[in-house]
Design a protein around this motif. Structure first.
Motif, mmCIF file in Angstrom:
data_model
loop_
_atom_site.group_PDB
_atom_site.id
_atom_site.type_symbol
_atom_site.label_atom_id
_atom_site.label_comp_id
_atom_site.label_asym_id
_atom_site.label_seq_id
_atom_site.Cartn_x
_atom_site.Cartn_y
_atom_site.Cartn_z
ATOM 1 N N UNK A 116 102.618 81.131 9.905
ATOM 2 C CA UNK A 116 101.221 80.685 9.854
ATOM 3 C C UNK A 116 100.728 80.552 8.420
ATOM 4 N N UNK A 117 101.108 81.486 7.569
ATOM 5 C CA UNK A 117 100.704 81.430 6.168
ATOM 6 C C UNK A 117 101.270 80.181 5.488
ATOM 7 N N UNK A 152 93.195 84.619 -2.619
ATOM 8 C CA UNK A 152 93.451 85.790 -1.767
ATOM 9 C C UNK A 152 92.693 85.575 -0.468
ATOM 10 N N UNK A 153 93.392 85.732 0.644
ATOM 11 C CA UNK A 153 92.773 85.612 1.954
ATOM 12 C C UNK A 153 93.050 86.896 2.729
ATOM 13 N N UNK A 171 88.153 85.828 8.946
ATOM 14 C CA UNK A 171 88.761 85.818 7.612
ATOM 15 C C UNK A 171 87.724 85.694 6.508
ATOM 16 N N UNK A 172 88.087 86.206 5.351
ATOM 17 C CA UNK A 172 87.306 86.039 4.126
ATOM 18 C C UNK A 172 88.310 85.830 3.004
ATOM 19 N N UNK A 173 87.806 85.442 1.836
ATOM 20 C CA UNK A 173 88.744 85.216 0.745
ATOM 21 C C UNK A 173 88.067 85.134 -0.600
ATOM 22 N N UNK A 174 88.884 85.023 -1.618
ATOM 23 C CA UNK A 174 88.388 84.881 -2.985
ATOM 24 C C UNK A 174 89.393 84.054 -3.774
ATOM 25 N N UNK A 175 88.944 83.546 -4.904
ATOM 26 C CA UNK A 175 89.835 82.777 -5.768
ATOM 27 C C UNK A 175 89.398 82.954 -7.213
ATOM 28 N N UNK A 194 98.354 76.302 -6.151
ATOM 29 C CA UNK A 194 97.727 77.624 -6.058
ATOM 30 C C UNK A 194 98.741 78.701 -5.659
ATOM 31 N N UNK A 195 98.527 79.888 -6.179
ATOM 32 C CA UNK A 195 99.313 81.054 -5.766
ATOM 33 C C UNK A 195 98.479 81.785 -4.728
ATOM 34 N N UNK A 196 99.080 82.043 -3.569
ATOM 35 C CA UNK A 196 98.368 82.682 -2.473
ATOM 36 C C UNK A 196 98.788 84.123 -2.296
ATOM 37 N N UNK A 197 97.817 84.942 -1.952
ATOM 38 C CA UNK A 197 98.061 86.325 -1.569
ATOM 39 C C UNK A 197 97.393 86.501 -0.209
#
Length: 131
Positions: free
Chosen positions: A106-107, A91-92, A66-70, A124-127
């Motif tokens: 899982x999310x 965002x993940x 996995x990778x992500x950003x915020x 936080x708002x997750x995508x």
């Protein structure tokens, strides 16, 4: 009646006058030019979100990459005139092997159990992008 004791996790970090961060008895990092505490907070939020997803996915028998950003907005609050996070978007992008049938479960667990996100006054708002 038996009471269950909550698990207690304790963390420590030291920051020297040059801004280098050290965990007691462990590694040291020095943030690169331009990194502010605000950036480090967002990095912690992304890392915690990924770690939380990884924990739950592995318990369910999946391997994870996995990778992500915020990104977030900091502004003055009307309630007390202090600057604080007004919003945070995470965002993940994750690959799970094998792909779970119920990704949303899982999310939801990952969002619930990221203690960095749970510690913020703004939710936080997750995508999530899981393949």
């Amino acid at each position: 009646m038996t009471t269950t004791r909550a698990k207690v996790l304790e963390y420590a970090v030291e920051v020297d006058r040059a801004g280098r961060m050290t965990i007691p008895g462990g590694a040291q990092i020095a943030p690169a030019e331009g990194w502010s505490p605000d950036h480090l907070l967002l990095a912690a939020l992304v890392r915690c979100s990924i770690e939380s997803l990884t924990y739950h996915a592995r318990r369910a028998g999946h391997s994870v990459s996995a990778s992500g950003s915020a990104q977030a907005t900091v502004t003055r609050r009307d309630s007390d005139g202090r600057y604080a996070l007004a919003d945070a978007d995470v965002r993940v992008d994750a690959q799970l092997e094998p792909r779970p049938a119920e990704v949303d479960v899982l999310q939801a667990k990952a969002e619930r159990d990221c203690f960095v996100g749970a510690s913020l006054t703004v939710t936080p708002r997750y995508e999530w992008h899981v393949s």
